[in-house]
Design an enzyme around this catalytic site. Structure first.
Site, PDB file in Angstrom:
ATOM      1  N   ASP A 105       0.795  -1.231   0.000  1.00  0.00           N
ATOM      2  CA  ASP A 105       0.000   0.000   0.000  1.00  0.00           C
ATOM      3  C   ASP A 105       0.825   1.276   0.000  1.00  0.00           C
ATOM      4  OD1 ASP A 105       0.981  -0.437   2.558  1.00  0.00           O
ATOM      5  OD2 ASP A 105      -0.763   0.447   3.541  1.00  0.00           O
ATOM      6  N   GLU A 106       2.072   1.195  -0.435  1.00  0.00           N
ATOM      7  CA  GLU A 106       2.950   2.355  -0.297  1.00  0.00           C
ATOM      8  C   GLU A 106       4.046   2.298  -1.348  1.00  0.00           C
ATOM      9  OE1 GLU A 106       5.757   4.186   3.311  1.00  0.00           O
ATOM     10  OE2 GLU A 106       4.805   2.227   3.503  1.00  0.00           O
TER      11      GLU A 106
END
Length: 356
Positions: A105-106
């Site tokens: 998610d990053e």
């Protein structure tokens, strides 16, 4: 050479947000995604509503239940998170090939080549966040700056669903007013040590000489000196290959209690397993490292026939390695757990609960 433009995109409370998207009844509720309290499960992600009760990631789920007894506790669904992540990463790659994923998610994106007078980096970041929402119905936060350190710092400043730009006009004021604990990479032990030296803010850090910071923090002192000045020359690495995943903990005071140290090793095993899950990896070596009160580094490693990925497997091996390493007469100031010789994990018939 044109000035770099880096975006750091971080999904907002990713696992919890996916659960709230897929079950609208959870919207606005204190949602905690993680392992079961009946075992030794830990919190993977907590919604902002849950964080108001003091719940945070890596906290034992049993402790979360005490802080937030009326929370909505959800067993993780790794495949749902993986599906959303693939859509997000594809959006990043539709803008630039220079993408450095940090987890599901990053990621960092280098968009220097896309920026024009009529297309500033902040607008590109807005487009990326818009595309993510349209494809997944999930919000994200982004930071835009001229290096990775500042972009990551910026992405956390207006969460959730925020966009922050740090440039030469505001960087000094932002860094000088920053609480020392909000600098990326400054953990509890480092923060406590800095407080002992009367370093409470970015301004206090800025006022330290490089020599003094190296004396206090070793090699890290050079990096801290640069961070206080907003300096980071590290490139975005699109072909980043991890050879190992590990977590270390420096104690605020030297420790000699086996029970306390083994509890820390359990927490580190949990964190390492969670990072392996996010990277979709397992590994065939486990290493335990300790640093004594005299700053002597010692380590033990075990090679395995079958790869490990769960916190229980990692901890059991780490327990044995620590037992072989320890000297009852020697206090230690740091312990670390690392899984190496990584390979792609197999996820058939599995959920992320195996990793939490």
């Amino acid at each position: 050479m044109s000035e770099r433009r880096i975006i750091h995109v971080d999904m907002d409370y990713f696992f919890a947000q996916v659960e709230m998207r897929d079950n609208p009844k959870l919207k606005g509720k204190p949602v905690i995604v993680g392992g079961k309290a009946s075992g030794r499960g830990v919190v993977s992600t907590a919604s902002y509503e849950a964080r108001q009760y003091g719940v945070h990631s890596a906290m034992p789920t049993a402790q979360a239940h005490k802080l937030c007894p009326n929370g909505y506790y959800v067993t993780p669904r790794f495949e749902a998170y993986k599906t959303a992540s693939e859509k997000i990463m594809n959006i990043f790659k539709s803008y630039t090939e220079v993408v450095e994923p940090l987890s599901l998610d990053e990621a960092y994106l280098d968009i220097t080549h896309l920026v024009r007078p009529d297309l500033p980096a902040s607008r590109i970041a807005q487009y990326i966040r818009r595309d993510i929402y349209e494809a997944t119905m999930l919000t994200s936060s982004a930071g835009v700056s001229y290096n990775k350190f500042l972009a990551k710092l910026a992405s956390g400043m207006n969460k959730p669903n925020g966009l922050t730009v740090i440039d030469y006009r505001n960087v000094h004021d932002i860094l000088m007013g920053l609480d020392i604990g909000d600098f990326p990479g400054v953990g509890k032990a480092s923060k406590q040590k800095m407080h002992q030296e009367a370093i409470y803010t970015g301004q206090d850090l800025y006022n330290q000489s490089e020599r003094d910071l190296i004396r206090l923090f070793g090699k890290r002192g050079h990096g801290l000196y640069n961070k206080a000045r907003g300096i980071d020359h590290n490139p975005v690495k699109p072909t980043r290959i991890r050879k190992s995943v590990g977590t270390e903990r420096t104690f605020a005071t030297d420790m000699n209690d086996d029970e306390e140290i083994l509890q820390k090793i359990w927490e580190l095993s949990n964190k390492t397993a969670e990072r392996l899950a996010k990277l979709q990896k397992s590994g065939k070596t486990v290493t335990v490292k300790i640093k004594t009160f005299k700053f002597e580094s010692l380590s033990k490693q075990r090679s395995l026939r079958d790869p490990v990925r769960s916190e229980t497997d990692i901890y059991n091996i780490a327990y044995d390695l620590y037992t072989e390493l320890k000297n009852p007469e020697t206090p230690i100031r740091l312990v670390g757990v690392t899984v190496g010789n990584l390979e792609k994990a197999t996820y058939e018939n599995m959920t992320i609960y195996d990793y939490i």
